[in-house]
Design a protein around this motif. Structure first.
Motif, PDB file in Angstrom:
ATOM      1  N   SER A 188       5.701  -0.294   7.892  1.00  0.00           N
ATOM      2  CA  SER A 188       6.318   0.457   6.792  1.00  0.00           C
ATOM      3  C   SER A 188       5.318   0.754   5.666  1.00  0.00           C
ATOM      4  O   SER A 188       5.488   0.298   4.525  1.00  0.00           O
ATOM      5  N   LEU A 192       0.170   9.527  -5.672  1.00  0.00           N
ATOM      6  CA  LEU A 192      -0.097   8.316  -4.895  1.00  0.00           C
ATOM      7  C   LEU A 192      -1.580   8.222  -4.528  1.00  0.00           C
ATOM      8  O   LEU A 192      -2.200   7.171  -4.658  1.00  0.00           O
ATOM      9  N   PRO A 231       4.020  10.890  -4.099  1.00  0.00           N
ATOM     10  CA  PRO A 231       4.951  10.019  -3.365  1.00  0.00           C
ATOM     11  C   PRO A 231       5.988  10.835  -2.590  1.00  0.00           C
ATOM     12  O   PRO A 231       6.469  11.865  -3.060  1.00  0.00           O
ATOM     13  N   TRP A 266      -5.945   5.253  -5.840  1.00  0.00           N
ATOM     14  CA  TRP A 266      -4.766   4.948  -5.040  1.00  0.00           C
ATOM     15  C   TRP A 266      -3.736   4.274  -5.941  1.00  0.00           C
ATOM     16  O   TRP A 266      -3.918   3.129  -6.356  1.00  0.00           O
ATOM     17  N   ASP A 267      -2.683   4.988  -6.288  1.00  0.00           N
ATOM     18  CA  ASP A 267      -1.596   4.466  -7.107  1.00  0.00           C
ATOM     19  C   ASP A 267      -2.131   3.806  -8.382  1.00  0.00           C
ATOM     20  O   ASP A 267      -1.724   2.701  -8.754  1.00  0.00           O
ATOM     21  N   ARG A 308       3.110   2.848   2.755  1.00  0.00           N
ATOM     22  CA  ARG A 308       3.451   3.841   1.739  1.00  0.00           C
ATOM     23  C   ARG A 308       2.789   5.180   2.051  1.00  0.00           C
ATOM     24  O   ARG A 308       3.292   6.223   1.658  1.00  0.00           O
ATOM     25  N   LEU A 309       1.633   5.133   2.702  1.00  0.00           N
ATOM     26  CA  LEU A 309       0.932   6.350   3.114  1.00  0.00           C
ATOM     27  C   LEU A 309       0.548   6.222   4.575  1.00  0.00           C
ATOM     28  O   LEU A 309      -0.088   5.243   4.977  1.00  0.00           O
ATOM     29  N   VAL A 359       8.066   7.453   2.816  1.00  0.00           N
ATOM     30  CA  VAL A 359       6.675   7.314   3.264  1.00  0.00           C
ATOM     31  C   VAL A 359       5.957   8.648   3.072  1.00  0.00           C
ATOM     32  O   VAL A 359       6.415   9.687   3.556  1.00  0.00           O
ATOM     33  N   SER A 360       4.835   8.620   2.357  1.00  0.00           N
ATOM     34  CA  SER A 360       4.003   9.818   2.238  1.00  0.00           C
ATOM     35  C   SER A 360       3.157   9.962   3.498  1.00  0.00           C
ATOM     36  O   SER A 360       2.681   8.958   4.042  1.00  0.00           O
ATOM     37  N   GLN A 377      12.695   6.522   3.966  1.00  0.00           N
ATOM     38  CA  GLN A 377      11.937   5.404   3.409  1.00  0.00           C
ATOM     39  C   GLN A 377      10.894   5.843   2.383  1.00  0.00           C
ATOM     40  O   GLN A 377      10.195   5.008   1.820  1.00  0.00           O
ATOM     41  N   ASN A 420       9.783   9.760   6.269  1.00  0.00           N
ATOM     42  CA  ASN A 420       9.500  10.361   4.971  1.00  0.00           C
ATOM     43  C   ASN A 420      10.770  10.507   4.136  1.00  0.00           C
ATOM     44  O   ASN A 420      10.771  10.192   2.937  1.00  0.00           O
ATOM     45  N   GLU A 427      -0.358  -1.126   2.832  1.00  0.00           N
ATOM     46  CA  GLU A 427       0.101   0.089   2.160  1.00  0.00           C
ATOM     47  C   GLU A 427      -0.384   1.383   2.809  1.00  0.00           C
ATOM     48  O   GLU A 427       0.255   2.414   2.651  1.00  0.00           O
TER      49      GLU A 427
END
Length: 337
Positions: free
Chosen positions: A175, A3, A32, A70-71, A177-178, A209-210, A207, A204, A90
């Motif tokens: 919410s 990620l 991730p 990043w991704d 991602r990181l 979440v990293s 959902q 984590n 994100e």
């Protein structure tokens, strides 16, 4: 694909004493749904690394990196608008100084609601009421009981611990991602600290979440993190799976941190001295050449005036000429994807 993938990140600061390297070829990879711990002393550059990822550098910073992805997207090639959009949707961060990070002229509830995304499934005439209920739910989850009072308060009317809880609610309400958590349980009582860590772990696990968890407490990170990176004075000393590092550290600094964890069993005599690493971390304008731990390292020899290469052994990385429990490595094996 990771990620977040950072390779040889260097941050130089322009100071009255000249240009200094606050971060020196730091590499970090977060996959991730992973909880990655970053441990180090105050002033080791952990917060600088987090701000570089977010794209909020200081006016006197110079940032260089071989790769900062990043991704699959290159963060170094994004403009300021693209970075802001990324931060809003994100990537989120829990800052270390919550009272100064909140707007003092806007009530806490308004700031929390502004950070929340719109739910397009709900009609527009019900969205404000729904957002308020959701905001109160997040405040309750982070340990605030009187949610209505806090929602209508300003940051300067709340305690440092309450501001910290509000910052956590703002960060996780979108919410991301990181989630970058810089000392997330600072100024909190013990039972609330455990509640916050359980909430982050649930995010984590449920959902995906990293989380990049930044702290100076190695014993705390060893409980909650899957991967661990040990940082000292702007350099990564060692990284790898947390359980393996705790069981068998390679770098002398990691071993010193483990040896110096306080003993809570009560077997030591009253007022006995705690074990510490001799000396103190150097100032940025007086950094030693080679390995920055050299002047304090119990394993140091003449060879340590040259910076050690990053060694790769299975899923472990370390930078030391004389590692514990492992043969030294002479080749630079910086990880590549």
């Amino acid at each position: 694909m990771p990620l977040l993938d950072i390779r040889n990140l260097t941050i130089e600061l322009d100071t009255p004493h000249g240009r200094v390297k606050a971060l020196d070829k730091v590499s970090l990879m977060i996959n991730p749904a992973e909880i990655h711990g970053l441990v180090g002393e105050s002033g080791s550059g952990r917060s600088l690394l987090a701000k570089a990822v977010l794209g909020i550098p200081g006016h006197n910073w110079t940032i260089k990196a071989d790769r900062m992805m990043w991704d699959g997207q290159n963060l170094l090639e994004m403009n300021s608008k693209q970075r802001r959009n990324l931060m809003g949707s994100e990537i989120a961060m829990i800052f270390q100084d919550p009272s100064s990070s909140l707007d003092p002229v806007i009530c806490v509830g308004t700031q929390l609601i502004e950070a929340m995304p719109n739910n397009k499934k709900i009609p527009f005439w019900r969205r404000n009421k729904d957002k308020k209920k959701t905001a109160e739910k997040w405040l309750h989850k982070v340990g605030i009981k009187d949610t209505e009072k806090v929602m209508s308060s300003y940051a300067w009317e709340l305690s440092e611990g309450e501001c910290q809880k509000v910052m956590i609610a703002i960060a996780i309400a979108n919410s991301p991602r990181l989630l970058i958590a810089d000392e997330p349980t600072n100024s909190m009582e013990i039972d609330t600290q455990a509640q916050i860590f359980r909430l982050l772990t649930k995010l984590n696990q449920l959902q995906g979440v990293s989380i990049l968890l930044i702290s100076h407490e190695l014993d705390t990170l060893s409980v909650w993190c899957d991967q661990l990176s040990v940082m000292y004075c702007g350099q990564i000393m060692e990284s790898g799976p947390t359980a393996e590092i705790i069981a068998q550290p390679y770098h002398p600094y990691t071993k010193a941190l483990l040896d110096n964890i306080p003993d809570y069993t009560g077997l030591k005599p009253h007022k006995s001295l705690m074990r510490t690493l001799p000396g103190s971390a150097p100032a940025l304008q007086h950094l030693p050449i080679g390995c920055r731990l050299g002047p304090r390292c119990p394993q140091a020899e003449k060879k340590c005036v040259r910076r050690p290469n990053l060694c790769h052994k299975k899923n472990r990385y370390f930078a030391c000429h004389f590692p514990y429990n492992e043969e030294p490595c002479n080749e630079d094996t910086t990880p590549t994807s």
